[in-house]
Design an enzyme around this catalytic site. Sequence first.
Site, PDB file in Angstrom:
ATOM      1  N   HIS A 130      -2.656   5.705   6.186  1.00 49.84           N
ATOM      2  CA  HIS A 130      -1.277   6.167   6.371  1.00 49.84           C
ATOM      3  C   HIS A 130      -1.202   7.617   5.882  1.00 49.84           C
ATOM      4  CE1 HIS A 130      -0.087   1.902   6.418  1.00 49.84           C
ATOM      5  NE2 HIS A 130      -0.474   1.752   5.166  1.00 49.84           N
ATOM      6  N   CYS A 132       0.828  -1.217   0.000  1.00 53.17           N
ATOM      7  CA  CYS A 132       0.000   0.000   0.000  1.00 53.17           C
ATOM      8  C   CYS A 132       0.863   1.267   0.000  1.00 53.17           C
ATOM      9  CB  CYS A 132      -0.949  -0.003   1.186  1.00 53.17           C
ATOM     10  SG  CYS A 132      -0.171  -0.478   2.741  1.00 53.17           S
TER      11      CYS A 132
HETATM   12  P1  NAD Z   1      -5.684 -10.703   5.794  1.00 50.55           P
HETATM   13  O1  NAD Z   1      -5.162 -11.436   6.954  1.00 50.55           O
HETATM   14  O2  NAD Z   1      -6.763  -9.702   5.984  1.00 50.55           O
HETATM   15  O3  NAD Z   1      -6.203 -11.750   4.700  1.00 50.55           O
HETATM   16  C1  NAD Z   1      -5.518 -12.927   4.390  1.00 50.55           C
HETATM   17  C2  NAD Z   1      -6.542 -14.028   4.163  1.00 50.55           C
HETATM   18  O4  NAD Z   1      -5.857 -15.211   3.729  1.00 50.55           O
HETATM   19  C3  NAD Z   1      -7.345 -14.386   5.420  1.00 50.55           C
HETATM   20  O5  NAD Z   1      -8.713 -14.450   5.073  1.00 50.55           O
HETATM   21  C4  NAD Z   1      -6.805 -15.760   5.793  1.00 50.55           C
HETATM   22  O6  NAD Z   1      -7.782 -16.568   6.405  1.00 50.55           O
HETATM   23  C5  NAD Z   1      -6.447 -16.322   4.430  1.00 50.55           C
HETATM   24  N1  NAD Z   1      -5.468 -17.418   4.470  1.00 50.55           N
HETATM   25  C6  NAD Z   1      -4.536 -17.665   5.422  1.00 50.55           C
HETATM   26  N2  NAD Z   1      -3.848 -18.778   5.093  1.00 50.55           N
HETATM   27  C7  NAD Z   1      -4.366 -19.238   3.927  1.00 50.55           C
HETATM   28  C8  NAD Z   1      -4.088 -20.357   3.110  1.00 50.55           C
HETATM   29  N3  NAD Z   1      -3.113 -21.233   3.416  1.00 50.55           N
HETATM   30  N4  NAD Z   1      -4.842 -20.534   1.990  1.00 50.55           N
HETATM   31  C9  NAD Z   1      -5.814 -19.667   1.659  1.00 50.55           C
HETATM   32  N5  NAD Z   1      -6.135 -18.584   2.409  1.00 50.55           N
HETATM   33  C10 NAD Z   1      -5.407 -18.386   3.521  1.00 50.55           C
HETATM   34  O7  NAD Z   1      -4.412 -10.069   5.083  1.00 50.55           O
HETATM   35  P2  NAD Z   1      -4.376  -8.803   4.118  1.00 50.55           P
HETATM   36  O8  NAD Z   1      -4.254  -7.580   4.947  1.00 50.55           O
HETATM   37  O9  NAD Z   1      -5.466  -8.892   3.098  1.00 50.55           O
HETATM   38  O10 NAD Z   1      -2.945  -9.019   3.443  1.00 50.55           O
HETATM   39  C11 NAD Z   1      -2.751  -9.907   2.356  1.00 50.55           C
HETATM   40  C12 NAD Z   1      -1.529  -9.476   1.583  1.00 50.55           C
HETATM   41  O11 NAD Z   1      -1.754  -8.142   1.106  1.00 50.55           O
HETATM   42  C13 NAD Z   1      -0.230  -9.404   2.409  1.00 50.55           C
HETATM   43  O12 NAD Z   1       0.855  -9.697   1.557  1.00 50.55           O
HETATM   44  C14 NAD Z   1      -0.170  -7.950   2.811  1.00 50.55           C
HETATM   45  O13 NAD Z   1       1.143  -7.510   3.105  1.00 50.55           O
HETATM   46  C15 NAD Z   1      -0.713  -7.291   1.563  1.00 50.55           C
HETATM   47  N6  NAD Z   1      -1.280  -5.936   1.771  1.00 50.55           N
HETATM   48  C16 NAD Z   1      -2.033  -5.654   2.867  1.00 50.55           C
HETATM   49  C17 NAD Z   1      -2.522  -4.372   3.033  1.00 50.55           C
HETATM   50  C18 NAD Z   1      -3.318  -3.980   4.239  1.00 50.55           C
HETATM   51  O14 NAD Z   1      -3.217  -2.848   4.661  1.00 50.55           O
HETATM   52  N7  NAD Z   1      -4.104  -4.855   4.813  1.00 50.55           N
HETATM   53  C19 NAD Z   1      -2.285  -3.399   2.065  1.00 50.55           C
HETATM   54  C20 NAD Z   1      -1.563  -3.740   0.922  1.00 50.55           C
HETATM   55  C21 NAD Z   1      -1.043  -5.023   0.788  1.00 50.55           C
END
Ligand code: NAD
Length: 333
Positions: free
Chosen positions: A219, A139
Amino acid sequence: MIKVSVNGYGTIGKRVADATLKQPDMELVGVAKTSPNYEAMVAFKRGMRIFVPKESKDKFIGAGIEPSGTIDEMIDESDVVVDATPNGVGAEYKKIYVEKGKPALFQGGEKSNVGEMSFSALCNYDEAVGKKYLRVVSCNTTAMLRSICTVNKVSQVKKVRGTVIRRAADPKEYKKGPINALVPDPASVPSHHAKDVNTVLKDLDIITMAVISPTNLMHVHLLDIELEKEVTREEILKQVLSTPRLVIVPGKAGINSTAELVELARDLGRERNDIPEVMIFEDSIYVKGKEVFMMYAVHQESIVVPENIDAVRAVSGIRESINVTNTSMGIRK
Ligand code: NAD
């Protein structure tokens, strides 16, 4: 139609799934869930197909969710998998995507070598076309790159010095902190954000510092961008105003904080209060000779969603995407 599936239906995954449903040239195969929690129930009730680990089928059926198949079967049905699993899990899944010959996108929490390249639509869309594995940068990096590549159109960017004030947690995360401190993240300089920008703009001289702040809304970044030649504030404003995904927050709007930006999203009836645009405070844009200063806010939960949709088109070999994504998602200039 490009058949897209979402593996990891959390903060990012659920938004990418909804954005996929809005695309004229994409079809959502379904989403993968590992536990039958409230998010799985809502997705199922909304008519999305739910794919689950083989061993978890009974658990989902017991919770009233009829799975459409296993995660393996979902991948088989897909043209592109958007992997939005937690940091490091995507790299594990990559082996399966490669084995099955399926193009896949990864998120910024993965190491940069998980994809063939790091992706930022406004900076390197053309280079990404035809690649099979892309990492959509985080992000903070997405917002920084959108801003730098936009200013770069007015005059070549020579040097960037930036400060990132990071939200401590997403709104749904109740176990994270801090709640009463500002925490240098890390205390050493530079922060990883500069390194991540360099995965896209390899030769850019950039140093960043970061502090975690007890807020969960957005942020804020403070950038000091040095250009090759002298520019005027008007030239910068004009370029920003004509670039989608960057929005100028007018000084006269009475918006002085991230709290009011999120309230604006609520008033506009934005889904989940999302703000996928970089919100630049108009009065923070200051130009002194070759230096441009600006402050902007970044909605961490939604900012990378348009880039994920563009990346789906890039790995599908489609040369134009940004305008279609912006129109379908209602993204403002
Ligand atoms: P999150 O925890 O909200 O979502 C992840 C999902 O994946 C959850 O629903 C979890 O149950 C599922 N999961 C876990 N293990 C799994 C598996 N083995 N198989 C299938 N599903 C599985 O996380 P998020 O915040 O959406 O982050 C995901 C990615 O995006 C990360 O790389 C993070 O760094 C990136 N990201 C996050 C943000 C943010 O602010 N939240 C912003 C940009 C990028």
